[in-house]
Design an enzyme around this catalytic site. Structure first.
Site, PDB file in Angstrom:
ATOM      1  N   SER A 143      49.864  47.848   0.810  1.00  0.00           N
ATOM      2  CA  SER A 143      49.319  46.746   1.584  1.00  0.00           C
ATOM      3  C   SER A 143      49.947  45.447   1.090  1.00  0.00           C
ATOM      4  O   SER A 143      50.424  45.364  -0.051  1.00  0.00           O
ATOM      5  CB  SER A 143      47.794  46.692   1.406  1.00  0.00           C
ATOM      6  OG  SER A 143      47.254  45.477   1.880  1.00  0.00           O
ATOM      7  N   TYR A 156      39.427  46.351  -3.912  1.00  0.00           N
ATOM      8  CA  TYR A 156      40.546  46.929  -3.172  1.00  0.00           C
ATOM      9  C   TYR A 156      41.871  46.314  -3.625  1.00  0.00           C
ATOM     10  O   TYR A 156      42.848  47.031  -3.859  1.00  0.00           O
ATOM     11  CB  TYR A 156      40.337  46.712  -1.684  1.00  0.00           C
ATOM     12  CG  TYR A 156      41.432  47.244  -0.799  1.00  0.00           C
ATOM     13  CD1 TYR A 156      41.478  48.590  -0.445  1.00  0.00           C
ATOM     14  CD2 TYR A 156      42.433  46.404  -0.306  1.00  0.00           C
ATOM     15  CE1 TYR A 156      42.482  49.083   0.381  1.00  0.00           C
ATOM     16  CE2 TYR A 156      43.432  46.882   0.513  1.00  0.00           C
ATOM     17  CZ  TYR A 156      43.459  48.223   0.856  1.00  0.00           C
ATOM     18  OH  TYR A 156      44.459  48.702   1.660  1.00  0.00           O
TER      19      TYR A 156
END
Length: 337
Positions: A143, A156
Site C-alpha cells: 500500500s 495498519y
C-alpha cells in the site's frame, strides 16, 4: 514465466473478498489452479465458484494466517492436491479505524499478527517449498501506507511498513544467494473493497477509502502482472500512490501537516457509522454472508489507471525522457550558434 499460465499453481491469502477475490478471478480466467486461503466459509465458497466459472481450478482452504502451523499445513495441502506452488500472493489483512489512543493493545497485536506476521508466515511456507526447486514468485500486496502513515490507521500503517522492511531484507538475501525465487511488492492506492463494511471502527461516521478510489480489478491486474514480471522490486498502482510516495520523499513534514488537517474527514463519509456493523478482527465477517470483491463506492471508483502502465514500463519512459532531454539540449546548442 517458466510455467504456462494454465498450468500455474497460485496461492492467494485473503482470497474471500476485496482485492484477493479479484486476483483469484483473474487467475481463474487464465485457467490456473488457484488455492484460496481465508477464514470466511461463505466468502471462500463463492470465490471458489467464481474461479471455476471463469475456467480455473479452485481449492478453498479455511485458514487464519496469523497461525503459522495453519498456513504451513495449507501450503502442504495445496501441493498435494494441486501441485508445486508457482506463485504465492500475500494479501490477507485486518485493521482498526480509530485514533491510536482508542485502540486496545490486544487489538493492535491482532492487526499486526494478521497483516504483518501473516505475510511473514505465508512467505516462509512458500519459500520452504520454492527454494529447493529454485523456482517460484512471492507477491506482497502492499500500500502507499507502507511508506506513508496516515491518521486513524496506525495499526495498519505500522504493519505495512513492517512488510516493506521485511520484503526488502528478504529480497537482498535472495539476490545474495543467486536464487531464482523472486519476491516483489505492489503498492496499492485506496481501493473499493468490503473492508469499510467489516473493519472494526470507532469513528463517528462510516469509514471510506481516501479518494481517489480504484476498483479491485485495477489492483488485481497489476498484481498478476507483477507475478509474471517479478524482476522489478515493486510496482505502484494509481497516480495517488505515486504522488503520495514522491511527496513523502521530498517533503514528509509538510505532508504530516496536510494529513493532520485533512486525514480525519477524508476517511469518513457523511453517514453515521452503523453501530451494528460487523467487525472481522477476531471472527470473519463473511462466515455466513458473501461480500464479494466490491465495497459501497462503485459510483466513485476508477476502473483503470494510466499510472499502472507507467509503473510497468518505467524503463521505456525513462529512456524516452532521456532521448527527449538530449534532443532539447542539442536544439539549445544549435540555437546558440
Amino acid at each position: 514465466m517458466g510455467t504456462r499460465a494454465r498450468d500455474q499453481v497460485v496461492v492467494i491469502t485473503g482470497a474471500s473478498g476485496g482485492v484477493g477475490r479479484a486476483v483469484a478471478r483473474r487467475y481463474g480466467v487464465r485457467g490456473a489452479r488457484v488455492a484460496l486461503l481465508a477464514r470466511g466459509e461463505a466468502g471462500l465458497a463463492a470465490a471458489a465458484e467464481e474461479v471455476r466459472r471463469a475456467g480455473g481450478t479452485a481449492l478453498a482452504v479455511p485458514v487464519d494466517v496469523a497461525e503459522f502451523d495453519e498456513v504451513d499445513a495449507a501450503a502442504a495441502r495445496v501441493e498435494r492436491e494441486l501441485g508445486p506452488i508457482d506463485v504465492w500472493v500475500n494479501d490477507a489483512f485486518t485493521s482498526v479505524f480509530a485514533p491510536f489512543t482508542e485502540i486496545e493493545p490486544k487489538e493492535f497485536r491482532r492487526v499486526t499478527e494478521v497483516t504483518y506476521l501473516g505475510y511473514v508466515y505465508g512467505t516462509k511456507a512458500a519459500l520452504s517449498r520454492m527454494l529447493p526447486r529454485d523456482h517460484g514468485t512471492i507477491v506482497q500486496v502492499g500500500s502507499a501506507l507502507a511508506y506513508r502513515g496516515i491518521p486513524l490507521q496506525s495499526a495498519y500503517c505500522g504493519a505495512k511498513h513492517a512488510v516493506q522492511g521485511f520484503n526488502e531484507a528478504l529480497r537482498c538475501e535472495l539476490l545474495h544467494n543467486r536464487s531464482h525465487v523472486r519476491t516483489t511488492m505492489v503498492q496499492l492506492p485506496a481501493v473499493n473493497t468490503p473492508q469499510f463494511d467489516w473493519v472494526l471502527s470507532r469513528l463517528r461516521r462510516h469509514a471510506q477509502p481516501v479518494p481517489p478510489i480504484y476498483q479491485p480489478e485495477v489492483a488485481a491486474k497489476a498484481i498478476v502482472y507483477a507475478a509474471d514480471h517479478p524482476g522489478r522490486r515493486e510496482y505502484w498502482v494509481g497516480a495517488s500512490t505515486a504522488a503520495t510516495l514522491i511527496a513523502n520523499a521530498v517533503a514528509p513534514g509538510l505532508l504530516d501537516r496536510y494529513l493532520a488537517r485533512t486525514g480525519f474527514t477524508s476517511q469518513q463519509t457523511s453517514q453515521p457509522r452503523d453501530p451494528h456493523q460487523p467487525a472481522n478482527l477476531w471472527e470473519p465477517a463473511d462466515e455466513n454472508v458473501d461480500y464479494g470483491a466490491h465495497g459501497d463506492f462503485d459510483d466513485r471508483a476508477h476502473t483503470r489507471s494510466a499510472q499502472v502502465w507507467a509503473s510497468q514500463h518505467h524503463t521505456a519512459l525513462l529512456s524516452g525522457a532521456a532521448v527527449a532531454a538530449a534532443g532539447v539540449m542539442t536544439a539549445a546548442r544549435l540555437l546558440r550558434r
